[in-house]
Structures are given as structure tokens and as C-alpha cells.
Motif scaffolding. Structure first.
Motif, PDB file in Angstrom:
ATOM      1  N   LEU A 213      -1.786   8.153  15.288  1.00  8.52           N
ATOM      2  CA  LEU A 213      -1.370   9.210  14.360  1.00  8.52           C
ATOM      3  C   LEU A 213      -1.062   8.641  12.983  1.00  8.52           C
ATOM      4  CD1 LEU A 213       1.023  11.137  16.771  1.00  8.52           C
ATOM      5  CD2 LEU A 213      -1.148  12.003  15.877  1.00  8.52           C
ATOM      6  N   GLY A 214      -0.517   7.432  12.972  1.00  9.73           N
ATOM      7  CA  GLY A 214      -0.145   6.820  11.699  1.00  9.73           C
ATOM      8  C   GLY A 214      -1.354   6.448  10.867  1.00  9.73           C
ATOM      9  N   MET A 215      -2.358   5.886  11.534  1.00 12.35           N
ATOM     10  CA  MET A 215      -3.554   5.445  10.829  1.00 12.35           C
ATOM     11  C   MET A 215      -4.585   6.563  10.690  1.00 12.35           C
ATOM     12  SD  MET A 215      -2.937   2.378  10.004  1.00 12.35           S
ATOM     13  CE  MET A 215      -4.575   1.942   9.409  1.00 12.35           C
ATOM     14  N   GLY A 216      -4.485   7.599  11.526  1.00 13.69           N
ATOM     15  CA  GLY A 216      -5.537   8.617  11.531  1.00 13.69           C
ATOM     16  C   GLY A 216      -6.830   8.024  12.078  1.00 13.69           C
ATOM     17  N   MET A 217      -6.691   7.025  12.974  1.00 11.84           N
ATOM     18  CA  MET A 217      -7.834   6.300  13.533  1.00 11.84           C
ATOM     19  C   MET A 217      -7.555   6.015  15.006  1.00 11.84           C
ATOM     20  SD  MET A 217      -8.075   3.407  10.488  1.00 11.84           S
ATOM     21  CE  MET A 217      -9.186   2.315  11.380  1.00 11.84           C
ATOM     22  N   THR A 218      -8.610   5.991  15.822  1.00 15.64           N
ATOM     23  CA  THR A 218      -8.434   5.657  17.244  1.00 15.64           C
ATOM     24  C   THR A 218      -8.102   4.175  17.385  1.00 15.64           C
ATOM     25  OG1 THR A 218     -10.733   5.067  17.575  1.00 15.64           O
ATOM     26  CG2 THR A 218     -10.140   7.403  17.872  1.00 15.64           C
ATOM     27  N   ASN A 219      -7.597   3.789  18.566  1.00  8.54           N
ATOM     28  CA  ASN A 219      -7.286   2.381  18.812  1.00  8.54           C
ATOM     29  C   ASN A 219      -8.530   1.509  18.642  1.00  8.54           C
ATOM     30  OD1 ASN A 219      -5.261   3.683  21.321  1.00  8.54           O
ATOM     31  ND2 ASN A 219      -4.395   2.486  19.654  1.00  8.54           N
ATOM     32  N   ARG A 220      -9.685   2.024  19.054  1.00  9.27           N
ATOM     33  CA  ARG A 220     -10.925   1.247  18.909  1.00  9.27           C
ATOM     34  C   ARG A 220     -11.230   0.999  17.436  1.00  9.27           C
ATOM     35  NH1 ARG A 220     -11.376   3.751  23.524  1.00  9.27           N
ATOM     36  NH2 ARG A 220     -12.443   2.803  25.314  1.00  9.27           N
ATOM     37  N   ALA A 221     -11.032   2.027  16.610  1.00 11.97           N
ATOM     38  CA  ALA A 221     -11.275   1.859  15.171  1.00 11.97           C
ATOM     39  C   ALA A 221     -10.255   0.898  14.561  1.00 11.97           C
ATOM     40  CB  ALA A 221     -11.216   3.224  14.475  1.00 11.97           C
ATOM     41  N   ILE A 222      -9.002   0.990  15.030  1.00 14.56           N
ATOM     42  CA  ILE A 222      -7.984   0.056  14.549  1.00 14.56           C
ATOM     43  C   ILE A 222      -8.359  -1.372  14.944  1.00 14.56           C
ATOM     44  CG2 ILE A 222      -5.569  -0.674  14.843  1.00 14.56           C
ATOM     45  CD1 ILE A 222      -4.879   2.349  15.199  1.00 14.56           C
TER      46      ILE A 222
ATOM     47  N   ALA B 297       8.423  -9.103   2.896  1.00 14.79           N
ATOM     48  CA  ALA B 297       8.186  -7.855   2.163  1.00 14.79           C
ATOM     49  C   ALA B 297       8.258  -6.626   3.060  1.00 14.79           C
ATOM     50  CB  ALA B 297       6.808  -7.911   1.496  1.00 14.79           C
ATOM     51  N   GLY B 298       8.644  -6.812   4.322  1.00 14.22           N
ATOM     52  CA  GLY B 298       8.713  -5.660   5.215  1.00 14.22           C
ATOM     53  C   GLY B 298       7.364  -5.005   5.417  1.00 14.22           C
ATOM     54  N   GLY B 299       6.310  -5.785   5.311  1.00 10.83           N
ATOM     55  CA  GLY B 299       4.965  -5.223   5.496  1.00 10.83           C
ATOM     56  C   GLY B 299       4.311  -4.793   4.192  1.00 10.83           C
ATOM     57  N   ARG B 300       5.077  -4.847   3.085  1.00 13.05           N
ATOM     58  CA  ARG B 300       4.536  -4.303   1.842  1.00 13.05           C
ATOM     59  C   ARG B 300       3.679  -5.300   1.066  1.00 13.05           C
ATOM     60  NH1 ARG B 300       9.589  -1.870  -1.125  1.00 13.05           N
ATOM     61  NH2 ARG B 300      10.431  -3.802  -0.291  1.00 13.05           N
ATOM     62  N   ILE B 301       2.797  -5.945   1.808  1.00 10.21           N
ATOM     63  CA  ILE B 301       1.775  -6.787   1.163  1.00 10.21           C
ATOM     64  C   ILE B 301       0.489  -6.626   1.953  1.00 10.21           C
ATOM     65  CG2 ILE B 301       0.986  -9.123   0.716  1.00 10.21           C
ATOM     66  CD1 ILE B 301       3.628  -9.949  -0.078  1.00 10.21           C
ATOM     67  N   LEU B 302      -0.590  -6.269   1.272  1.00  8.16           N
ATOM     68  CA  LEU B 302      -1.901  -6.161   1.897  1.00  8.16           C
ATOM     69  C   LEU B 302      -2.823  -7.185   1.259  1.00  8.16           C
ATOM     70  CD1 LEU B 302      -2.573  -3.759   4.009  1.00  8.16           C
ATOM     71  CD2 LEU B 302      -0.600  -3.364   2.583  1.00  8.16           C
ATOM     72  N   SER B 303      -3.747  -7.688   2.051  1.00 12.63           N
ATOM     73  CA  SER B 303      -4.695  -8.669   1.511  1.00 12.63           C
ATOM     74  C   SER B 303      -6.072  -8.062   1.321  1.00 12.63           C
ATOM     75  CB  SER B 303      -4.796  -9.864   2.455  1.00 12.63           C
ATOM     76  OG  SER B 303      -5.382  -9.439   3.686  1.00 12.63           O
ATOM     77  N   VAL B 304      -6.174  -6.754   1.414  1.00 14.55           N
ATOM     78  CA  VAL B 304      -7.461  -6.094   1.225  1.00 14.55           C
ATOM     79  C   VAL B 304      -7.441  -5.323  -0.090  1.00 14.55           C
ATOM     80  CG1 VAL B 304      -7.887  -5.928   3.702  1.00 14.55           C
ATOM     81  CG2 VAL B 304      -6.750  -4.037   2.518  1.00 14.55           C
ATOM     82  N   PRO B 305      -8.606  -5.095  -0.687  1.00 13.34           N
ATOM     83  CA  PRO B 305      -8.647  -4.372  -1.958  1.00 13.34           C
ATOM     84  C   PRO B 305      -8.024  -2.985  -1.873  1.00 13.34           C
ATOM     85  CG  PRO B 305     -10.742  -5.470  -1.580  1.00 13.34           C
ATOM     86  CD  PRO B 305      -9.940  -5.615  -0.311  1.00 13.34           C
TER      87      PRO B 305
ATOM     88  N   ALA C  30     -10.338  -6.765  13.516  1.00  9.45           N
ATOM     89  CA  ALA C  30     -11.320  -7.842  13.650  1.00  9.45           C
ATOM     90  C   ALA C  30     -11.847  -8.251  12.267  1.00  9.45           C
ATOM     91  CB  ALA C  30     -12.470  -7.390  14.547  1.00  9.45           C
ATOM     92  N   ASP C  31     -12.048  -7.256  11.410  1.00  9.07           N
ATOM     93  CA  ASP C  31     -12.461  -7.505  10.020  1.00  9.07           C
ATOM     94  C   ASP C  31     -11.411  -8.296   9.260  1.00  9.07           C
ATOM     95  OD1 ASP C  31     -14.252  -4.542   8.754  1.00  9.07           O
ATOM     96  OD2 ASP C  31     -14.923  -6.375   9.755  1.00  9.07           O
ATOM     97  N   SER C  32     -10.162  -7.883   9.443  1.00  7.52           N
ATOM     98  CA  SER C  32      -9.080  -8.460   8.640  1.00  7.52           C
ATOM     99  C   SER C  32      -7.799  -8.532   9.465  1.00  7.52           C
ATOM    100  CB  SER C  32      -8.841  -7.601   7.395  1.00  7.52           C
ATOM    101  OG  SER C  32      -7.667  -8.043   6.731  1.00  7.52           O
TER     102      SER C  32
ATOM    103  N   ALA D 164     -12.886   2.917   3.125  1.00  2.16           N
ATOM    104  CA  ALA D 164     -13.107   1.473   3.111  1.00  2.16           C
ATOM    105  C   ALA D 164     -12.404   0.891   1.896  1.00  2.16           C
ATOM    106  CB  ALA D 164     -14.605   1.188   3.050  1.00  2.16           C
ATOM    107  N   SER D 165     -11.863  -0.328   2.030  1.00  3.43           N
ATOM    108  CA  SER D 165     -11.028  -0.887   0.959  1.00  3.43           C
ATOM    109  C   SER D 165     -11.692  -0.908  -0.412  1.00  3.43           C
ATOM    110  CB  SER D 165     -10.593  -2.304   1.340  1.00  3.43           C
ATOM    111  OG  SER D 165      -9.812  -2.271   2.495  1.00  3.43           O
ATOM    112  N   LEU D 166     -12.972  -1.263  -0.465  1.00  3.07           N
ATOM    113  CA  LEU D 166     -13.634  -1.313  -1.777  1.00  3.07           C
ATOM    114  C   LEU D 166     -13.754   0.084  -2.386  1.00  3.07           C
ATOM    115  CD1 LEU D 166     -16.295  -4.088  -1.171  1.00  3.07           C
ATOM    116  CD2 LEU D 166     -14.319  -4.187  -2.708  1.00  3.07           C
ATOM    117  N   ASN D 167     -13.874   1.105  -1.540  1.00  6.76           N
ATOM    118  CA  ASN D 167     -13.882   2.466  -2.058  1.00  6.76           C
ATOM    119  C   ASN D 167     -12.488   2.878  -2.533  1.00  6.76           C
ATOM    120  OD1 ASN D 167     -16.616   2.768  -1.600  1.00  6.76           O
ATOM    121  ND2 ASN D 167     -16.359   3.806   0.375  1.00  6.76           N
TER     122      ASN D 167
END
Lengths: 145, 145, 145, 145
Positions: B63-72, D90-98, B77-79, D120-123
Motif C-alpha cells: 500500500l505504501g509503494m503502490g506496488m506488489t511485493n514482486r515489483a518491490i 537521516a531516518g531514511g531521508r536519503i535516496l541514491s536514485v535520481p 534488485a536494481d538498487s 522510473a527515477s529518470l522520469n
């Protein structure tokens, strides 16, 4: 010994039925084992988002202190700073109002605790007591003392 | 629209029955509304103390991500650092393994999410799907994609 | 049902305009969905750093308790320790002063809540009410009761 | 100097329009001042509950480290434990993606940062850059380096 899921579900169902029959606000009922871990929980439609946390906290607090909510309230009246400290230690999981009730076997063994929230505290407590009775177990609120 | 307590309890009961019938380890099942608040939870006897939190987290994360566990899992895996960040932001309430399943009405409206834990993840997921089907609702796991 | 971004932006814009027209201190306005997640927020120039958190908290608290700020204040007057506990459970996201207002559709359906902070609480509340009216929705502050 | 609410709202509106015009998933856009406090935020309908926190984190992280997301990603590749530590601090408040972009005045003065999440991050990053351009300000993503 610890409360079983069957017992917990009986308590939850009966507590909610009590509330509905009495015309209470929507209730949330949580049953915890003696270590404070959730066994069963149900939140009636229309309840606020924090009610599950409050129901758990009412039960967790009595198990955490080894004292009924009434006894906690008496300590808090004696020393407000004491309550402030323990509430912080417990991450908020201590309430000083009725609605958290110890569950014991007929031989007195502690099986867990029930927390109810949603209506006036004494009504919350009455629902918890009704639920525990329906499971054939013994409720300890501190009102007996 | 949001899942009702009646629907949630049907899901919990049917998911646990699926686990028992299949000979799974003891399961814990949590049903959350679309905002992530608990509606119903049950933990089968013999389950560890953290299982309620894990069941909730499996559902809260999707619910938080708006994505299924597989998508998460694919994003992780990407990052891996992306997952580290969002897990911290969510207070741990994100899992990248199966067992968190969106619940939708037949018209597609999001009603909430179910989280199951206790056995192998794919078995947890199967129990969640069985529970949602028993309530006449639609399960979205990401496996359909 | 949940508040839409368009509705939320109308509320934010109109609430800020109300404050400016009335000569209020700089305001911060937050609109949350029924689950308590942010939909829109704006902080007027010259506002302190914590104002966004306070605006969010005013709205989150009424959604969390299922009670208006005035009702929360009445509970807190009855039992200051109750407020201490729930404030801790909510991570501070509960205020007992006016400025958190439920937003409902004309048929009464809960769509979310608005939180305003920056001036005297009753002025904050007036700005929230003006914003909600501008979106053609119904404000519930507890003052109606 | 700091970003004004007017500038922030222009950025938010233009970033969301970019996403809509490009057919992106629903986006969430957050604009923070140089100290990391929220100035404006908007979450498009259909976005997950955690997206506001992620949008804020993308912007907060670049301000916190004084480095673009790309530079943070390079450090994380060098030393994953470094990233783990700072993400926890940072309590999670750092991302390494665009998706987290510094906002500067035309003379180079730092005015704040924008965080976008949802596609997608670049978008996400492209939407942030479009928003900043619409406000007549200068975007710094690290891609220029």
C-alpha cells in the motif's frame, strides 16, 4: 501457558457483540499473550486509524507494568512524572484509563490481556469483560479490589 | 470504499484454514484498509512474537509503494540502496517477498491489503489469495503480470 | 472515496487566501486522505520549520482518533495521561487545539482532513473551513455540536 | 535566500503537468527550502501512501549530503556501509536514485531542492527539471557533471 487463538477470537467476537448490542461507538478489540505479542485484533467499521494502536496499548500497558489500569492511574495521580517516564519507555503503550484487562485461567494463571477502545473507557472495559466471560476465562480489571 | 470488518474476518479465517489444510507452519494473517490501518489480525498458536509485525508490514508495504511485493523486489534488485531508504522511511514496513496482496472489489476499487507470514513466502501468498477469494474479492499479487 | 488532488489544491489555495485577506500570520495548510497520507501542503513564506509537521498533525490526529480537536481536548481535560499516551502512540501527530477539520462529501462520506497552523488556533480553523467551503465540501470541526 | 511559496507551487504544478503529458505513473512532488523544511507538496491521485515521504526524502537527502543523487550513488557504490550509516542517520531521508534536484537562482544561490517520485527515477528527475525550468530557476541534478 498462553491464550490460544480460539480463545482470543471468542473474546474478540463477544466483546464486539457486546458493544453492538449496547449501542456503543465502533470498538477495536486486541488480545495479547503474556509477553505482549498480538494474538487477535478486530476494528469495527468507522473507527479512527489509531484505534488499533490504542487497543494494543491498553493491553500491553497492564502486562508491562504488571498492574491494572486503575492501579496505573493511582500511581500517575501520585506522580505524574512517573507516568510520563513509563509512557515514554513503552513508546506510548501504557494507558491509565479503563479498557485493558488481564485474562486468567480459572486457576489464576495469567494467559494474556485484552484491550478495548472506541467508547467511554468504562464501556470499553465492560466489553472486554464480556468477551473474557464468553471464553470461560477470568477477567481482572482492578475494580474487584 | 474500504474493506469491512466482516470481509476482513472472512479473509483471515479462510487464509488460516488454507494453511491448516495444507499443513503449513502456523500462520499470521493481517488485513489492512487502504490507508494502512489494521482491520483484523490473527496469529496461529506457536508463531513467533514478531509475526504480527511482519504480517502487517507485508500488507503496509504494498500500500505504501503502490506496488506488489514482486515489483518491490525488482526495484530492490536494481538498487539495493533504494530498498534500504524506503524500508527506513517506512519503519521496516516493507517486504520484498511474496505474502502481501492487494484486495480489490470486482470493479477494481482498492479495498485494502492482506499480509501473511509463517511459512515459505509463496505459501503465505497462497493462503492470502485463498482468503481473499473466500470473501468474493479480487487478489492482486503481481504474479498475474 | 478519498479527497482528490484537485479538491485538495482548491482547499489549500482558498485557506491561504483567507489568511492573507484576514491579515493572519503566515499559515501552513495540509490536506490528508482518510488514511492520513498527505495529498497537498503549502507553507507561506516566513513560517517556522516545524509548521508543516504541525499542520499534518492537526489533521492526522482527528483521523487517528475519529474525534474532532474539541472532543480530543475534552478527553485530555478528563485525563491528561490519556493524552500523553495517545500523543506518544501517534508520534506527536495529535493536537487538542482547533485547526484540524474533517472533510466530508455532501452525502457525509469522509474524504480526509485539513490541518492549518500559523495564527491563533481559531483563526487557523477559520481558514480551514473557508478552504473546504471553496471546494464545495463539508467541514466538520466539532463546533457544530 | 530561500525558495518562495509561489516559486514552489509553480514547480509542483509544472512537474505534475510534465508527468501527465508524458503519460507517467501518478507522481508526488515535494519542494523543500535550503534547511530541508517542506514548502509545497502534491500527490497525484492513485499514488501509494509512502510516496510523500519518498518525495521529501529525495530532496532532503541531496540537501543533507550537499551532493546530488548521482554523487550519493557513486559513494554508495564505493562503500555500501557508508550509505547504510547515513541513511540511518537521516531516518531514511536519503535516496541514491535520481529524482532529487537542487534548485538554484540564476546567480547560483541555493534556494532549495525538489523531490519527485512515482515513475522510473529518470522520469521523476525529468519532471523535477521541467518544474524548475517553469519557475525560471536553475536545476542541478549532477547529470551536468
Amino acid at each position: 501457558m498462553t491464550i490460544t487463538l480460539d480463545q482470543a477470537r471468542t473474546i474478540v467476537d463477544a466483546a464486539l457483540e457486546h458493544g453492538t448490542a449496547q449501542g456503543f461507538n465502533p470498538l477495536t478489540v486486541a488480545v495479547l499473550d503474556p509477553g505482549g505479542a498480538l494474538v487477535a485484533l478486530a476494528r469495527q467499521d468507522g473507527s479512527g486509524n489509531l484505534r488499533p494502536d490504542i487497543a494494543v496499548a491498553k493491553a500491553w500497558g497492564v502486562l508491562g507494568m504488571g498492574m491494572t489500569n486503575r492501579a496505573i492511574a493511582a500511581r500517575a495521580a501520585d506522580s505524574p512524572e512517573f507516568f510520563t517516564s513509563v509512557a515514554a519507555l513503552a513508546g506510548g503503550r501504557i494507558l491509565s484509563v479503563p479498557g485493558g484487562v488481564f485474562v486468567r485461567a480459572t486457576d489464576g494463571t495469567l494467559l494474556g490481556a485484552v484491550g478495548v477502545t472506541g467508547d467511554a473507557s468504562l464501556n470499553d472495559e465492560a466489553a472486554a469483560v464480556a468477551g473474557i466471560a464468553a471464553a470461560g476465562l477470568v477477567a481482572q480489571t482492578g475494580a474487584e479490589e
